[in-house]
Design a protein around this motif. Structure first.
Motif, PDB file in Angstrom:
ATOM      1  N   ASP A 170       0.812  -1.224   0.000  1.00 31.58           N
ATOM      2  CA  ASP A 170       0.000   0.000   0.000  1.00 31.58           C
ATOM      3  C   ASP A 170       0.843   1.270   0.000  1.00 31.58           C
ATOM      4  O   ASP A 170       0.368   2.329  -0.408  1.00 31.58           O
ATOM      5  N   ASN A 171       2.095   1.196   0.487  1.00 34.16           N
ATOM      6  CA  ASN A 171       2.817   2.440   0.752  1.00 34.16           C
ATOM      7  C   ASN A 171       4.151   2.623   0.041  1.00 34.16           C
ATOM      8  O   ASN A 171       4.677   3.740   0.025  1.00 34.16           O
ATOM      9  N   LEU A 172       4.724   1.559  -0.507  1.00 35.88           N
ATOM     10  CA  LEU A 172       6.016   1.719  -1.173  1.00 35.88           C
ATOM     11  C   LEU A 172       5.822   1.861  -2.686  1.00 35.88           C
ATOM     12  O   LEU A 172       4.818   1.377  -3.242  1.00 35.88           O
ATOM     13  N   ALA A 173       6.779   2.506  -3.336  1.00 37.32           N
ATOM     14  CA  ALA A 173       6.694   2.687  -4.783  1.00 37.32           C
ATOM     15  C   ALA A 173       6.674   1.324  -5.476  1.00 37.32           C
ATOM     16  O   ALA A 173       7.325   0.382  -5.005  1.00 37.32           O
ATOM     17  N   PRO A 174       5.938   1.199  -6.586  1.00 34.63           N
ATOM     18  CA  PRO A 174       5.760  -0.094  -7.262  1.00 34.63           C
ATOM     19  C   PRO A 174       7.075  -0.800  -7.571  1.00 34.63           C
ATOM     20  O   PRO A 174       7.153  -2.031  -7.469  1.00 34.63           O
ATOM     21  N   GLU A 175       8.127  -0.058  -7.924  1.00 28.52           N
ATOM     22  CA  GLU A 175       9.367  -0.743  -8.318  1.00 28.52           C
ATOM     23  C   GLU A 175      10.004  -1.516  -7.144  1.00 28.52           C
ATOM     24  O   GLU A 175      10.797  -2.422  -7.353  1.00 28.52           O
ATOM     25  N   HIS A 176       9.656  -1.128  -5.906  1.00 31.62           N
ATOM     26  CA  HIS A 176      10.243  -1.822  -4.755  1.00 31.62           C
ATOM     27  C   HIS A 176       9.443  -3.060  -4.353  1.00 31.62           C
ATOM     28  O   HIS A 176       9.941  -3.898  -3.611  1.00 31.62           O
ATOM     29  N   VAL A 177       8.199  -3.150  -4.769  1.00 28.79           N
ATOM     30  CA  VAL A 177       7.347  -4.222  -4.243  1.00 28.79           C
ATOM     31  C   VAL A 177       6.803  -5.153  -5.327  1.00 28.79           C
ATOM     32  O   VAL A 177       5.901  -5.946  -5.060  1.00 28.79           O
ATOM     33  N   ALA A 178       7.376  -5.085  -6.517  1.00 25.87           N
ATOM     34  CA  ALA A 178       6.884  -5.957  -7.578  1.00 25.87           C
ATOM     35  C   ALA A 178       7.062  -7.421  -7.177  1.00 25.87           C
ATOM     36  O   ALA A 178       8.159  -7.833  -6.792  1.00 25.87           O
TER      37      ALA A 178
END
Lengths: 490, 245
Positions: free
Chosen positions: A172-180
């Motif tokens: 919910d809170n981290l940028a997409p590139e970090h949580v793919a």
């Protein structure tokens, strides 16, 4: 005046909500059990553990007795090593000092090492008001910050969260590139946090930390941690600001010998923690080139003035007392409404903010004594709890707010003291109890009592007061010449 | 030996059978029991709830009643814990040097029942017989204030006919805590429910402890839930003999 986060809800009421949270109960039960077991293993392998505890207590006590001397020595040592020392009377002053220092460096972002002291003074909120964003870099602190919550444990701030909840917070809170493709495997979660934080470490101009210890004779400050994020903050940014409670100092470098054995074993249940960073002022072309140490009072000097309560200042923030506490294990940290939760919070917070602002905390304990048994610096927490209870009671008696439960309890207790200090009155009360209970006795049991006493009978039966007291039996027996068999229920 | 018996107000009023059992054990072992009827209450509830000034008259009264005793023995770990741990402090609060001195002289002669049996009388087999499945809850104040250790279980294991079974997570608080059970009833109950689970896991018929106050709390819930498990003070087990069964 101290401006620590002031509890709005009493422990008793906050606990009700927490106790009903099944996920919280499971997460906490599992986590505290695991840390407790680890701690027990590495403590029991130490033959001289009791000697170490005593040494830890003695060093802390001596330091506090001569705090004025050691604090000035520390200031001189830090200055001699090229650092700057600031004195803060309370939270507001400490926040002002830190904010001003950050502003002087023209930056609007700082990275932070996990620190209870900066939480105590509400530093992140104060920085936010000055348009400065503080990035928590400890994994658990990051989780809490992203979830916009308060920490619930001194050492493991996100102990109330399990890994699937953490995954959701990251998504919910981290940028997409970090949580793919993020899973809830711990290593995967750590990788996402690392990816999110790496650029912050490299670009931040200012780092803010707390301190586990500072050595008066050398001016060396120490941070003990597990993840290495602290080491990054303490070595990469050019400016380092450390906020430290005045009770955290130790006189000599040699004292580490004791505390470095006590702390990791008591806190994470490790023989040695992965990262321990020491720094002494500044060193040319290595690490931060500007170092500020903010020394914080915020209620500590008042605490020091209390002969019984002052032992709370011995605390090295290991959190062994939280992990062993049967109350904490079930309610979690948020129920305490205090930056410092658990048994240590129940004795520290009321002293830092004034008992009138945390009056329910000293009563948030069954006085089972497990905390005292595990405390690495032998803080007699039950002793301080009953001492603080007495302060709260005296306050209620002075205020005379006659409609409150607290006042009425005081009247009853006074009456009982009068009745119990004399045999005739005591025996009359026994007779009265036998008669007075009659309306509540059903089928040989008392199963519903009125008012506060209903707290007992909602889940417990009560045996009625028997018609013959022990003393009545004894008197009768003596009159009959005294026979052991008489009247004994086998 | 002449034993001056401190029954405790709680047992005197609510659990007279504990006093009777204690008298029976001590007399069976050949000692004379003396019960000063002037005795009342040790002041534990007052002190632990924060009523320190109100504890002072109770401490004075206790000292007055028991000052001439050869030994004082009581069947409650928490009351004896109160005396040993906090009486010196009450004397300090009272700012009374004479009281402090009397407390200092009295403390070494004051024993909890299982301490007295094992340390002073040096007995473990008191000649008891109790053919039941029994588990033992070491109450917090017996463990962590008096440090009685395995004294109670040594006494229990020496009882003939007993089927003694260890209680899981025994050292964890049952949630009683005196007025804590009233003030923080919900938390107290949460702690109690785990204790009950452990007690039931043992399949014991009787839960034993050295403090009836904790037993009243655990036993009250065992009764409410119709578990078919009863509670008994350790003195009651030690008092039971073959002849009377």
């Amino acid at each position: 005046m101290s401006t620590v986060y002031i509890p709005m809800l009493s422990f008793t009421d906050a606990a009700k909500t927490a106790l009903a949270d099944t996920q919280l109960r499971r997460n906490l039960g599992k986590a505290t059990q695991t840390i407790r077991t680890k701690r027990a293993e590495v403590v029991h392998e130490m033959e001289d553990w009791q000697g170490l505890r005593e040494a830890g207590r003695a060093i802390k006590e001596r330091t506090l007795r001569h705090l004025d001397h050691y604090l000035l020595e520390l200031e001189q040592s830090v200055q001699r090593a090229g650092g700057h020392v600031h004195w803060a009377r309370d939270a507001a002053e400490a926040c002002q000092i830190v904010t001003r220092l950050v502003q002087q460096h023209g930056t609007s972002e700082v990275v932070k090492v996990k620190s209870m002291t900066t939480e105590e003074i509400g530093l992140n909120e104060a920085l936010a008001e000055a348009q400065i964003t503080a990035f928590e870099t400890d994994l658990a602190e990051l989780i809490i910050q992203l979830a916009n919550e308060k920490s619930s444990h001194i050492l493991v701030p996100a102990i109330h969260k399990n890994r699937s909840e953490i995954r959701e917070i990251f998504l919910d809170n981290l940028a997409p590139e970090h949580v793919a493709g993020l899973t809830d495997v711990p290593a995967d979660l750590a990788r996402a946090a690392r990816s999110h934080l790496r650029q912050k470490f490299l670009s931040a101009k200012v780092a803010i930390s707390g301190a586990n210890f500072a050595v008066a004779e050398t001016g060396t400050v120490c941070v003990v941690e597990s993840e290495g994020n602290g080491r990054m903050c303490l070595t990469l940014p050019p400016v380092l600001i450390s906020v430290m409670g005045i009770e955290k100092l130790i006189p000599t470098w040699q004292d580490f010998e004791v505390f470095m054995q006590l702390l990791p074993r008591s806190s994470t249940g490790e023989r040695m923690n992965p990262y321990t960073t020491f720094w002494t002022g500044v060193a040319a072309s290595d690490g931060p080139q500007e170092f500020h140490l903010v020394l914080l009072d915020n209620g500590r000097i008042n605490t020091l003035a209390d002969e019984i309560g002052r032992q709370a200042l011995n605390c090295i923030r290991c959190s062994a007392c939280l992990n062993i506490c049967p109350v904490y294990e079930r309610t979690g940290g948020h129920a305490y409404n205090s930056v410092y939760p658990g048994p240590i919070g129940a004795i520290l917070t009321p002293q830092l903010v004034g008992t009138e602002h945390a009056a329910s905390l000293p009563f948030a304990s069954s006085l089972c004594g497990a905390c005292y048994e595990v405390c690495p610096v032998k803080i007699n927490i039950p002793e301080v709890l009953v001492h603080l209870r007495a302060k709260v009671v005296r306050q209620h008696q002075k205020e005379r707010r006659v409609h409150t439960y607290e006042y009425q309890e005081g009247v009853v207790m006074k009456a009982l003291s009068y009745i119990f200090s004399n045999r005739r009155r005591y025996e009359a009360a026994q007779r009265l109890a036998r008669i007075g209970q009659l309306p509540f006795v059903h089928g040989g049991k008392i199963d519903a009592l009125p008012g506060k006493l209903a707290g007992w009978t909602t889940v417990r039966d009560l045996r009625p007061v028997p018609q013959q007291s022990f003393r009545d039996w004894w008197r009768k027996r003596q009159a009959q010449g005294g026979s052991t068999a008489e009247g004994v229920r086998s | 030996m002449r034993v001056t018996f401190f029954i405790t107000c709680f047992n005197d009023t609510l659990f007279p059978e504990v006093g009777q059992a204690t008298v029976r054990v001590l007399e069976r072992l050949g000692h004379t029991v003396d019960v000063p009827l002037e005795q009342t209450c040790c002041g534990q509830m007052h002190f632990n709830t924060g009523y320190q000034l109100e504890t002072i008259p109770l401490v004075r009264h206790f000292v007055e009643v028991f000052r001439d005793a050869e030994v004082v023995v009581g069947p409650s770990a928490s009351c004896l814990g109160m005396i040993r741990e906090f009486y010196p402090r009450v004397a300090e609060v009272a700012d009374d040097a004479r009281l402090a001195e009397e407390v200092r002289l009295l403390l070494p002669r004051t024993y909890e029942l299982t301490e007295f049996l094992t340390d002073v009388l040096k007995v473990e087999d008191v000649g008891a017989y109790f053919p039941h499945r029994v588990t033992y809850h070491p109450t917090c104040h017996s463990l962590r204030v008096l440090h009685v250790g395995d004294r109670p279980t040594r006494l229990l294991r020496a009882v003939r006919g007993i089927d003694f079974v260890e209680l899981p997570a025994a050292e964890e608080c049952c949630g009683f805590g005196g007025t804590f059970a009233i003030k923080n009833a919900d938390t107290s109950i949460a702690m109690l429910s785990d204790k009950l689970r452990h007690v039931l896991d043992t399949h014991a018929e009787v839960l034993v402890a050295a403090d009836t106050s904790c037993l009243m709390h655990i036993g009250g819930a065992l009764s409410r839930q119709r578990t078919g498990v009863r509670t008994a003070h350790i003195a009651e087990i030690l008092a039971s003999t073959e002849e009377r069964k």
